[in-house]
Scaffold this motif. Structure first.
Motif, mmCIF file in Angstrom:
data_model
loop_
_atom_site.group_PDB
_atom_site.id
_atom_site.type_symbol
_atom_site.label_atom_id
_atom_site.label_comp_id
_atom_site.label_asym_id
_atom_site.label_seq_id
_atom_site.Cartn_x
_atom_site.Cartn_y
_atom_site.Cartn_z
ATOM 1 N N ASN A 197 0.879 -1.157 0.000
ATOM 2 C CA ASN A 197 0.000 0.000 0.000
ATOM 3 C C ASN A 197 0.922 1.214 0.000
ATOM 4 O OD1 ASN A 197 -1.582 1.999 2.360
ATOM 5 N ND2 ASN A 197 -2.424 1.684 0.340
ATOM 6 N N ILE A 198 0.816 2.023 -1.044
ATOM 7 C CA ILE A 198 1.688 3.193 -1.187
ATOM 8 C C ILE A 198 0.798 4.418 -1.324
ATOM 9 C CG2 ILE A 198 3.522 4.273 -2.549
ATOM 10 C CD1 ILE A 198 4.236 1.370 -3.492
ATOM 11 N N SER A 199 1.149 5.463 -0.590
ATOM 12 C CA SER A 199 0.358 6.688 -0.638
ATOM 13 C C SER A 199 1.275 7.901 -0.580
ATOM 14 C CB SER A 199 -0.647 6.725 0.516
ATOM 15 O OG SER A 199 0.019 6.598 1.748
ATOM 16 N N PRO A 200 0.796 9.038 -1.086
ATOM 17 C CA PRO A 200 1.592 10.257 -1.011
ATOM 18 C C PRO A 200 1.625 10.798 0.416
ATOM 19 C CG PRO A 200 -0.523 10.697 -2.068
ATOM 20 C CD PRO A 200 -0.464 9.234 -1.793
ATOM 21 N N THR A 201 2.690 11.536 0.725
ATOM 22 C CA THR A 201 2.770 12.242 2.003
ATOM 23 C C THR A 201 2.830 13.740 1.717
ATOM 24 O OG1 THR A 201 5.188 12.001 2.046
ATOM 25 C CG2 THR A 201 3.904 10.361 3.250
ATOM 26 N N TYR A 202 2.354 14.513 2.678
ATOM 27 C CA TYR A 202 2.219 15.957 2.495
ATOM 28 C C TYR A 202 2.848 16.710 3.657
ATOM 29 C CZ TYR A 202 -1.296 14.413 -0.855
ATOM 30 O OH TYR A 202 -1.933 13.795 -1.890
ATOM 31 N N ASP A 203 3.288 17.933 3.381
ATOM 32 C CA ASP A 203 3.772 18.789 4.458
ATOM 33 C C ASP A 203 2.582 19.517 5.088
ATOM 34 O OD1 ASP A 203 3.136 20.996 2.814
ATOM 35 O OD2 ASP A 203 5.231 21.426 2.313
ATOM 36 N N ASN A 204 2.860 20.384 6.050
ATOM 37 C CA ASN A 204 1.792 21.092 6.769
ATOM 38 C C ASN A 204 0.991 22.044 5.889
ATOM 39 O OD1 ASN A 204 2.423 19.783 9.128
ATOM 40 N ND2 ASN A 204 3.795 21.409 9.856
ATOM 41 N N ASN A 205 1.547 22.405 4.736
ATOM 42 C CA ASN A 205 0.847 23.313 3.816
ATOM 43 C C ASN A 205 0.076 22.563 2.730
ATOM 44 O OD1 ASN A 205 1.851 25.662 5.101
ATOM 45 N ND2 ASN A 205 3.798 25.388 4.029
ATOM 46 N N GLY A 206 0.067 21.237 2.824
ATOM 47 C CA GLY A 206 -0.668 20.445 1.840
ATOM 48 C C GLY A 206 0.103 20.138 0.572
ATOM 49 N N ASN A 207 1.413 20.426 0.581
ATOM 50 C CA ASN A 207 2.244 20.118 -0.580
ATOM 51 C C ASN A 207 2.731 18.672 -0.501
ATOM 52 O OD1 ASN A 207 2.278 22.865 -1.609
ATOM 53 N ND2 ASN A 207 3.581 23.320 0.157
ATOM 54 N N MET A 208 2.629 17.968 -1.618
ATOM 55 C CA MET A 208 3.127 16.591 -1.649
ATOM 56 C C MET A 208 4.651 16.632 -1.530
ATOM 57 S SD MET A 208 2.506 13.615 -4.529
ATOM 58 C CE MET A 208 0.754 13.934 -4.617
ATOM 59 N N ILE A 209 5.180 15.835 -0.578
ATOM 60 C CA ILE A 209 6.626 15.844 -0.342
ATOM 61 C C ILE A 209 7.281 14.474 -0.524
ATOM 62 C CG2 ILE A 209 6.608 17.866 1.168
ATOM 63 C CD1 ILE A 209 6.750 15.856 3.563
ATOM 64 N N GLY A 210 6.477 13.443 -0.705
ATOM 65 C CA GLY A 210 7.066 12.120 -0.855
ATOM 66 C C GLY A 210 6.008 11.043 -0.828
ATOM 67 N N TYR A 211 6.477 9.823 -0.566
ATOM 68 C CA TYR A 211 5.601 8.659 -0.583
ATOM 69 C C TYR A 211 5.889 7.782 0.628
ATOM 70 C CZ TYR A 211 5.551 10.405 -5.318
ATOM 71 O OH TYR A 211 5.467 11.230 -6.413
ATOM 72 N N TYR A 212 4.861 7.135 1.103
ATOM 73 C CA TYR A 212 4.925 6.281 2.273
ATOM 74 C C TYR A 212 4.400 4.918 1.855
ATOM 75 C CZ TYR A 212 4.045 4.878 7.149
ATOM 76 O OH TYR A 212 4.036 4.239 8.355
ATOM 77 N N SER A 213 5.131 3.876 2.200
ATOM 78 C CA SER A 213 4.733 2.538 1.788
ATOM 79 C C SER A 213 4.726 1.584 2.972
ATOM 80 C CB SER A 213 5.698 2.012 0.719
ATOM 81 O OG SER A 213 5.337 0.711 0.326
ATOM 82 N N VAL A 214 3.641 0.833 3.065
ATOM 83 C CA VAL A 214 3.517 -0.232 4.062
ATOM 84 C C VAL A 214 3.278 -1.518 3.289
ATOM 85 C CG1 VAL A 214 2.211 -1.125 6.033
ATOM 86 C CG2 VAL A 214 2.532 1.348 5.757
ATOM 87 N N ARG A 215 4.114 -2.521 3.549
ATOM 88 C CA ARG A 215 4.005 -3.790 2.846
ATOM 89 C C ARG A 215 3.884 -4.921 3.842
ATOM 90 N NH1 ARG A 215 7.657 -0.069 1.409
ATOM 91 N NH2 ARG A 215 9.487 -1.341 1.533
ATOM 92 N N ARG A 216 3.128 -5.931 3.435
ATOM 93 C CA ARG A 216 2.929 -7.098 4.280
ATOM 94 C C ARG A 216 3.031 -8.352 3.442
ATOM 95 N NH1 ARG A 216 -2.559 -6.755 6.943
ATOM 96 N NH2 ARG A 216 -1.695 -8.596 7.894
ATOM 97 N N LYS A 217 2.971 -9.483 4.110
ATOM 98 C CA LYS A 217 3.026 -10.767 3.425
ATOM 99 C C LYS A 217 1.750 -10.946 2.597
ATOM 100 C CE LYS A 217 3.503 -15.711 4.279
ATOM 101 N NZ LYS A 217 3.665 -16.749 5.297
ATOM 102 N N PRO A 218 1.900 -11.304 1.319
ATOM 103 C CA PRO A 218 0.709 -11.593 0.516
ATOM 104 C C PRO A 218 0.040 -12.880 0.999
ATOM 105 C CG PRO A 218 2.649 -11.259 -0.869
ATOM 106 C CD PRO A 218 3.126 -11.388 0.534
ATOM 107 N N ARG A 219 -1.243 -13.008 0.736
ATOM 108 C CA ARG A 219 -1.964 -14.214 1.144
ATOM 109 C C ARG A 219 -1.469 -15.411 0.336
ATOM 110 N NH1 ARG A 219 -5.248 -16.789 -2.116
ATOM 111 N NH2 ARG A 219 -6.113 -15.725 -3.905
ATOM 112 N N GLU A 220 -1.647 -16.584 0.914
ATOM 113 C CA GLU A 220 -1.294 -17.821 0.220
ATOM 114 C C GLU A 220 -2.087 -17.917 -1.081
ATOM 115 O OE1 GLU A 220 1.041 -20.173 1.016
ATOM 116 O OE2 GLU A 220 1.607 -18.796 2.631
ATOM 117 N N GLY A 221 -1.459 -18.401 -2.116
ATOM 118 C CA GLY A 221 -2.145 -18.634 -3.382
ATOM 119 C C GLY A 221 -2.141 -17.468 -4.350
ATOM 120 N N PHE A 222 -1.661 -16.298 -3.923
ATOM 121 C CA PHE A 222 -1.689 -15.130 -4.807
ATOM 122 C C PHE A 222 -0.830 -15.331 -6.053
ATOM 123 C CE2 PHE A 222 2.337 -14.332 -2.915
ATOM 124 C CZ PHE A 222 3.028 -13.532 -3.808
#
Length: 177
Positions: free
Chosen positions: A99-124
């Protein structure tokens, strides 16, 4: 923290069920932060990986169109879900559900990306590997435009968005494409 298991023949490292990989990048996808499991799974030291482009982990089995769809989502302020095969420093690999999403500063400007990854389910893999192989074959003959068209056709066939398809595969709702 348990060490990830390694299948020596294929050099696959399998993420533990309870592990979450977290990383942050700037707008050019240079790695600014990675949690301990990210560092461990990558096979690089923290000093080696920080500041590097995230595509240092790009496995050649990944179709380019998957990353085009990803960047179209996050650069437009939307989150992205998908399966990614990452390349380790030692030549091994590991699969994640990301799951990857943009990150923003206090003024609402996009400053980067944040990613959280986990183990995929069996069978994928029985769904994703043939899909990615098909997309790679299309890319080699028709370029990225051809593979993007194939993704568009697949989404239209299922009447879902990219994220919906990926989430339903991860939940085990879709078992074939």
């Amino acid at each position: 923290m348990k060490k990830p298991s390694v299948t020596p023949i294929e050099k696959e490292v399998v993420l533990n069920e309870e592990d979450f990989i977290i990383s942050k990048t700037d707008l050019k996808s240079r790695i600014l932060y990675g949690n301990q499991i990210f560092i461990q799974m990558s096979g690089y030291s923290e000093d080696e990986i920080l500041g590097q482009p995230h595509n240092i982990l790009r496995h050649p089995d990944m179709p380019r169109c998957a990353f085009k769809v990803l960047y179209d989502h996050i650069q437009n302020g939307k989150e992205w879900f998908g399966f990614v095969k990452n390349l380790r420093k030692d030549g091994g690999y590991y699969w994640v559900f990301a799951n990857i999403s943009p990150t923003y500063d206090n003024n609402g400007n996009m400053i980067g990306y944040y990613s959280v990854r986990r183990k995929p389910r069996e069978g994928f893999k029985s769904i994703i590997e043939p899909l990615y192989k098909t997309l790679l074959n299309i890319e080699s003959s028709e370029g990225m435009e051809g593979s993007l068209k194939a993704v568009e056709d697949l989404l239209e066939k299922h009447n879902m968005t990219f994220n919906e398809v990926m989430l339903k595969i991860q939940k085990g709702i879709i078992n074939e494409l």
